[in-house]
Scaffold this active site. Structure first.
Site, mmCIF file in Angstrom:
data_model
loop_
_atom_site.group_PDB
_atom_site.id
_atom_site.type_symbol
_atom_site.label_atom_id
_atom_site.label_comp_id
_atom_site.label_asym_id
_atom_site.label_seq_id
_atom_site.Cartn_x
_atom_site.Cartn_y
_atom_site.Cartn_z
ATOM 1 N N HIS A 52 -9.240 13.869 0.895
ATOM 2 C CA HIS A 52 -8.393 15.168 1.572
ATOM 3 C C HIS A 52 -9.535 16.412 1.846
ATOM 4 O O HIS A 52 -8.783 17.426 2.332
ATOM 5 C CB HIS A 52 -7.482 15.705 0.251
ATOM 6 N N ASP B 294 -5.828 4.424 1.076
ATOM 7 C CA ASP B 294 -5.322 5.126 -0.084
ATOM 8 C C ASP B 294 -3.802 5.608 0.090
ATOM 9 O O ASP B 294 -3.486 5.514 1.721
ATOM 10 C CB ASP B 294 -5.826 6.509 -0.405
ATOM 11 N N HIS C 35 -2.193 8.187 0.421
ATOM 12 C CA HIS C 35 -2.087 9.414 1.119
ATOM 13 C C HIS C 35 -2.906 9.345 2.399
ATOM 14 O O HIS C 35 -3.959 8.816 2.450
ATOM 15 C CB HIS C 35 -2.425 10.575 0.343
ATOM 16 N N ASP D 141 -2.682 3.935 -5.228
ATOM 17 C CA ASP D 141 -1.419 4.885 -5.389
ATOM 18 C C ASP D 141 -0.488 4.229 -4.699
ATOM 19 O O ASP D 141 0.669 4.631 -4.221
ATOM 20 C CB ASP D 141 -1.703 6.256 -5.100
HETATM 21 N N1 Q9C Z 1 3.340 15.694 -7.998
HETATM 22 C C1 Q9C Z 1 -5.633 11.259 -3.974
HETATM 23 O O1 Q9C Z 1 -4.802 10.427 -3.928
HETATM 24 N N2 Q9C Z 1 -0.090 16.226 -4.856
HETATM 25 N N3 Q9C Z 1 -4.909 12.673 -3.767
HETATM 26 C C2 Q9C Z 1 0.350 15.733 -5.932
HETATM 27 C C3 Q9C Z 1 2.054 15.294 -7.593
HETATM 28 C C4 Q9C Z 1 -1.524 16.064 -4.456
HETATM 29 C C5 Q9C Z 1 -3.530 12.794 -4.060
HETATM 30 C C6 Q9C Z 1 1.804 16.197 -6.231
HETATM 31 C C7 Q9C Z 1 -1.799 14.625 -4.246
HETATM 32 C C8 Q9C Z 1 -3.298 14.141 -3.835
HETATM 33 C C9 Q9C Z 1 -7.019 11.292 -3.800
HETATM 34 ZN ZN ZN Z 2 -3.858 9.224 -2.751
#
Ligand code: Q9C
Ligand code: ZN
Length: 354
Positions: free
Chosen positions: A170, A206, A208, A295
């Site tokens: 990110h 991933d 995301h 994830d």
């Molecule tokens: N309720 C990676 O997997 N928002 N980043 C989270 C949780 C941010 C994920 C909200 C998620 C970032 C590297």
């Molecule tokens: Zn992620």
């Protein structure tokens, strides 16, 4: 398979993240790396290697110097202001709408504020990314893990796994975001391009969208970015990751986004993987950087896919079938009980023995 790991990640000891304005227990926690490392050791097929230091230059090949300086200085600044708190989370971010109607020249004059709260917003995107006393140290070592994996592959290893923590995808050229500070995979890819003169493909699995990696290589014809992720209409990072984002300039066609619906299962996922692998196959080059996240797992607390462990073994096999050398770097994955087994399943899919 060689696996690069370090205990330095422990310095980034985050306890809470801020979700919709409310502190909740952090997802990207110290235990994650220990769980994966423990599973690699228990498996017995991984040769653990310590990272070596690579300095600032490979980071500055990808990131704005101001981001590095901010991360380096942030905690000392919090202490100087005697702000009695355990982590720094911005609450004011520059929104595109704030600058609507301003000319390029006027926008070019915008500047980083002096106050730490303003600086954190200037270099940040979201409140899920607290800075704690050891964040900079850990983030620097995560880059060194990635670059050590690159060194090993350039030195002749076929596949190397880098257990990066904090993750990276990110983080954009001038922005930390979503548990990420420096973009480990982008720094690795850039180092490979510079060392080999070849094109490099980045496969991001991933859950995301790796908005940072996409941003860094958006106009680049020599780095392919292919990502399978939750549709940004529904999930973080919300504002990038759509299928019609294909790159610009030299980079047209070198950005491949494959957003998937909620509850996506093994079959739909592996179909998307095949499309990403087709794009990689169509790009010359001998090395692929993988942004590896778990994830996507059915039990992950922040993802909404429904993958099983069998899909990870199969994904590893299909990626290995590219016949390219692999620098595999850890990104997300937050269901602690499954994390180690999922990582071993994926990596063993790539290299069943040794
Ligand atoms: N309720 C990676 O997997 N928002 N980043 C989270 C949780 C941010 C994920 C909200 C998620 C970032 C590297
Ligand atoms: Zn992620």
């Amino acid at each position: 398979m060689k696996a690069v790991t370090t205990e330095h990640h422990r310095a980034h000891d985050v306890r809470d993240e801020v979700y919709l304005g409310v502190p909740i227990p952090a997802h990207e926690v110290v235990q994650r790396a220990g769980i994966i490392k423990g599973a690699l050791v228990a498996d017995g097929g991984f040769d653990l290697v310590e990272p070596t230091e690579h300095g600032e230059l490979p980071i500055l090949a990808v990131h704005d110097r101001g981001l590095l300086r901010f991360l380096e200085e942030a905690w000392g600044e919090v202490r100087r202001q005697a702000i009695g708190r355990q982590s720094l989370v911005a609450d004011t971010y520059p929104s595109l709408a704030m600058f609507e109607g301003m000319s390029r020249e006027a926008i070019a004059k915008l500047r980083e504020p002096a106050a730490i709260g303003g600086r954190a917003g200037w270099w940040g995107l979201d409140s899920s990314n607290p800075i704690v006393p050891g964040t900079y140290e850990a983030a620097r070592w995560a880059v060194d893990v990635a670059l050590t994996a690159v060194d090993l592959v350039l030195g002749g290893e076929r596949t190397v796994y880098g257990l990066c923590r904090p993750p990276g995808h990110h983080a954009a050229r001038s922005m930390a975001a979503g548990y990420c500070f420096f973009n480990n995979a982008a720094i690795a890819a850039e180092a490979i391009v510079r060392a080999t003169g070849e094109r490099v493909a980045i496969l991001d699995v991933d859950y995301h969208h790796g908005n940072g990696t996409q941003q860094i290589f958006w106009r680049r014809g020599d780095v392919l970015y292919a990502s399978i992720h939750g549709d940004p209409m529904r999930v973080y990072p919300f504002f990038l990751g759509h299928a019609d984002e294909v790159g610009e300039g030299d980079g047209v066609g070198m950005n491949v986004n494959l957003p998937l619906p909620a509850e996506a299962g093994d079959e739909l996922y592996l179909e998307a993987l095949d499309r990403a692998l087709e794009a990689i196959n169509a790009t010359p080059g001998s090395i692929v950087v993988v942004s590896l996240g778990f994830d996507t797992y059915r039990d992950d607390p922040i993802g909404d896919f429904a993958l099983t462990r069998a899909a990870y073994a199969e994904a590893g096999r299909r990626v290995a079938a590219l016949g390219r050398r692999l620098v595999i770097l850890q990104e997300g994955g937050y269901h602690l009980p499954s994390l180690g087994k999922n990582a071993v399943a994926w990596l063993r899919g790539v290299e069943p023995v040794g």
